[in-house]
Design a protein around this motif. Sequence first.
Motif, PDB file in Angstrom:
ATOM      1  N   GLY A   4       0.815  -1.213   0.000  1.00  0.00           N
ATOM      2  CA  GLY A   4       0.000   0.000   0.000  1.00  0.00           C
ATOM      3  C   GLY A   4       0.846   1.260   0.000  1.00  0.00           C
ATOM      4  N   ASP A   5       2.002   1.187   0.670  1.00  0.00           N
ATOM      5  CA  ASP A   5       2.891   2.339   0.772  1.00  0.00           C
ATOM      6  C   ASP A   5       3.639   2.533  -0.545  1.00  0.00           C
ATOM      7  OD1 ASP A   5       4.174   4.396   1.942  1.00  0.00           O
ATOM      8  OD2 ASP A   5       5.023   3.265   3.600  1.00  0.00           O
ATOM      9  N   TYR A   6       3.959   1.420  -1.204  1.00  0.00           N
ATOM     10  CA  TYR A   6       4.869   1.440  -2.350  1.00  0.00           C
ATOM     11  C   TYR A   6       4.126   1.664  -3.658  1.00  0.00           C
ATOM     12  CZ  TYR A   6       8.922  -0.083  -5.107  1.00  0.00           C
ATOM     13  OH  TYR A   6       9.978  -0.145  -5.965  1.00  0.00           O
ATOM     14  N   LEU A   7       2.911   1.095  -3.764  1.00  0.00           N
ATOM     15  CA  LEU A   7       2.140   1.275  -5.006  1.00  0.00           C
ATOM     16  C   LEU A   7       1.522   2.663  -4.962  1.00  0.00           C
ATOM     17  CD1 LEU A   7       0.458  -2.219  -5.232  1.00  0.00           C
ATOM     18  CD2 LEU A   7       2.363  -1.365  -6.582  1.00  0.00           C
ATOM     19  N   SER A   8       2.332   3.639  -5.316  1.00  0.00           N
ATOM     20  CA  SER A   8       1.908   5.026  -5.154  1.00  0.00           C
ATOM     21  C   SER A   8       1.140   5.477  -6.394  1.00  0.00           C
ATOM     22  CB  SER A   8       3.138   5.897  -4.974  1.00  0.00           C
ATOM     23  OG  SER A   8       3.943   5.798  -6.120  1.00  0.00           O
ATOM     24  N   ALA A   9       0.827   6.762  -6.421  1.00  0.00           N
ATOM     25  CA  ALA A   9       0.156   7.315  -7.598  1.00  0.00           C
ATOM     26  C   ALA A   9       1.025   7.104  -8.835  1.00  0.00           C
ATOM     27  CB  ALA A   9      -0.094   8.803  -7.382  1.00  0.00           C
ATOM     28  N   ALA A  24       1.377  16.365  -6.871  1.00  0.00           N
ATOM     29  CA  ALA A  24       1.107  16.695  -8.275  1.00  0.00           C
ATOM     30  C   ALA A  24       0.065  15.720  -8.833  1.00  0.00           C
ATOM     31  CB  ALA A  24       2.397  16.618  -9.088  1.00  0.00           C
ATOM     32  N   GLY A  25       0.189  14.439  -8.432  1.00  0.00           N
ATOM     33  CA  GLY A  25      -0.769  13.424  -8.870  1.00  0.00           C
ATOM     34  C   GLY A  25      -2.172  13.736  -8.390  1.00  0.00           C
ATOM     35  N   ALA A  26      -2.270  14.138  -7.131  1.00  0.00           N
ATOM     36  CA  ALA A  26      -3.580  14.459  -6.563  1.00  0.00           C
ATOM     37  C   ALA A  26      -4.211  15.623  -7.322  1.00  0.00           C
ATOM     38  CB  ALA A  26      -3.417  14.820  -5.088  1.00  0.00           C
ATOM     39  N   ILE A  51     -10.153   5.250  -5.425  1.00  0.00           N
ATOM     40  CA  ILE A  51      -9.048   4.369  -5.035  1.00  0.00           C
ATOM     41  C   ILE A  51      -7.709   5.075  -5.288  1.00  0.00           C
ATOM     42  CG2 ILE A  51      -7.836   2.224  -5.621  1.00  0.00           C
ATOM     43  CD1 ILE A  51     -10.598   0.974  -6.201  1.00  0.00           C
ATOM     44  N   ALA A  52      -7.607   5.749  -6.439  1.00  0.00           N
ATOM     45  CA  ALA A  52      -6.351   6.452  -6.749  1.00  0.00           C
ATOM     46  C   ALA A  52      -6.114   7.572  -5.736  1.00  0.00           C
ATOM     47  CB  ALA A  52      -6.409   7.025  -8.157  1.00  0.00           C
ATOM     48  N   PHE A  53      -7.207   8.215  -5.350  1.00  0.00           N
ATOM     49  CA  PHE A  53      -7.116   9.297  -4.366  1.00  0.00           C
ATOM     50  C   PHE A  53      -6.673   8.732  -3.016  1.00  0.00           C
ATOM     51  CE2 PHE A  53      -9.292  12.503  -1.578  1.00  0.00           C
ATOM     52  CZ  PHE A  53      -8.516  13.583  -1.987  1.00  0.00           C
ATOM     53  N   ALA A  54      -7.245   7.568  -2.670  1.00  0.00           N
ATOM     54  CA  ALA A  54      -6.875   6.896  -1.418  1.00  0.00           C
ATOM     55  C   ALA A  54      -5.401   6.521  -1.454  1.00  0.00           C
ATOM     56  CB  ALA A  54      -7.700   5.631  -1.261  1.00  0.00           C
ATOM     57  N   THR A  55      -4.954   6.081  -2.648  1.00  0.00           N
ATOM     58  CA  THR A  55      -3.554   5.728  -2.838  1.00  0.00           C
ATOM     59  C   THR A  55      -2.670   6.900  -2.475  1.00  0.00           C
ATOM     60  OG1 THR A  55      -4.111   4.261  -4.638  1.00  0.00           O
ATOM     61  CG2 THR A  55      -1.896   5.112  -4.636  1.00  0.00           C
ATOM     62  N   ILE A  56      -3.048   8.064  -2.999  1.00  0.00           N
ATOM     63  CA  ILE A  56      -2.241   9.252  -2.749  1.00  0.00           C
ATOM     64  C   ILE A  56      -2.256   9.585  -1.262  1.00  0.00           C
ATOM     65  CG2 ILE A  56      -2.115  11.730  -3.176  1.00  0.00           C
ATOM     66  CD1 ILE A  56      -3.163  11.061  -6.050  1.00  0.00           C
ATOM     67  N   LEU A  57      -3.447   9.542  -0.652  1.00  0.00           N
ATOM     68  CA  LEU A  57      -3.531   9.873   0.781  1.00  0.00           C
ATOM     69  C   LEU A  57      -2.686   8.924   1.628  1.00  0.00           C
ATOM     70  CD1 LEU A  57      -7.211  10.824   1.648  1.00  0.00           C
ATOM     71  CD2 LEU A  57      -5.174  12.230   1.855  1.00  0.00           C
TER      72      LEU A  57
END
Length: 535
Positions: free
Chosen positions: A63-68, A149-151, A347-353
């Motif tokens: 979860g930490d590594y699979l970032s945006a 930047a991704g967010a 999900i992508a947003f959660a990834t960033i958070l």
Amino acid sequence: MLHLDAASTSPGDPWLNIAIFGAFVAITMVIVFRASRNNKTASDYYAAGRSFTGGQNGSAIAGDYLSAASFLGIVGAIAVTGYDGFLYSIGFLVAWLVALLLVAELLRNTGKFTMADVLSFRLKQRPVRIAAATTTLVVCFFYLLAQMAGAGGLVSLLLGIGDKLGQSLVITVVGALMILYVLVGGMKGTTWVQIIKAVLLIAGAAVMTVWVLAINGFSFSTLLDNAVATAGTPAILDPGLKYGVSEVAKLDFLSLGLALVLGTAALPHVLMRFYTVPTAKEARKSVVWAIWLIGIFYVFTLVLGYGAAALIGGEKILAAPGGANSAAPLLAFELGGPVLLGLISAIAFATILAVVAGLTITAAASFAHDIYASVVKKGKPAPGAEVKVARRTVVVIGIIAIIGGIGANGQNIAFLVALAFAVAASANLPTIVYSLFWKRFTTQGALWSMYGGLASALILIALSPVVSGTPTSMIPGADFDIVPLSNPGIISIPLAFLLGWLGSVLDKGIESPAKQSEMEVRSLTGIGAEKATHH
């Protein structure tokens, strides 16, 4: 949200997207509040009281590594540059073998909370801790830039916000949310957010992958044929679309690969996850879990990237707000309409958070534990003071990240993350390897290696085409790109290894052999690590 008249430029329905986002944030907030009830000591706040199993920690590492960068950046890179985009996936995954074989277990046995604990174990505490905290903060800052930047790009795409002011507002909101998560939850809350996010991300990517394959009759070669038909050129199946254009581009690729493979084993926020498990065996197990989860996910990115190339096409992707980073959300909209788009984006947003929360707590722990508690208070902070300082640091880092994120808005995220990897591999990796494996390593060697690696990486980035000289640079008008390489790894990593060796050989002082032997025994066997955990 700001311009609903611009909703026509957004795929899907902005209000639906906001509702799904809101629900997600509300659910994770409840979990973070529940998890944070027993954050009494520094060990609870930084290392979650070492209460996680290997499987849980492995999911959190994923979860930490699979970032945006992994989700948005790589799918975009494959959709636009084909084969060369997939090289990011390979680099990011192979890197885990280095982490598993070189550092995971040894670090868990030697350290307490941060990388500096390990590096200063057998060297002079004060200068080494300050250096390690400095490199940690710089790496976290670069990584945060990428996530912010991704967010900005993602949320702007969903709400149909094309202007700079609106995107800046979005980045500010993301920053504020992240500060709240970390302030309340500490490492335990952050870990649970990461575990939930890893499950959602891998499940979401799996659904889209099966869907894309189903459209192409479950034949991967049909999918590739369709991608070629949409692109109008077979070049996207061949190597060299991005890194084969010239000799410089080939060198650049080598540099990128080095940074990806060696950087992972030195990323402070990944290293810090090894301290949340009770034993070295669980640390090993968590890496194996992480490798499986991350590996499966990167196979999905290949299908999703070519799926986006086949169904949407590179030109349309590059024209959307967010550029290449919008390939995955656009593909979701193409497949499942506004609802799937809303879910995938949440999900992508959660990834960033989740990633941003992990980075922030690492940076805060580094400052509070290494600089405040160990250097300023000489290892005797008042009860509860260290966690207070950590929480204040979180707010400061959050504000800096928001400002930086607004500056980096619009850059490809996978690329920005590769810069963070290059800085980590240059400033941290040589010192970690020397500390664990070389008896003659001295404090001077550590300082030369860390500061030299950090300075060379930063100077090379500042003088590269990333910052100036091309239309896509951070400062498009300026032109001081003396170094043609976009990634500094190939120069700065060997330089840092050389400096570490040179500094140690030229050092007249000798480090304590007793401490060195103790570190060797402890890193290999774990004897004494439990004692260090409790005091």
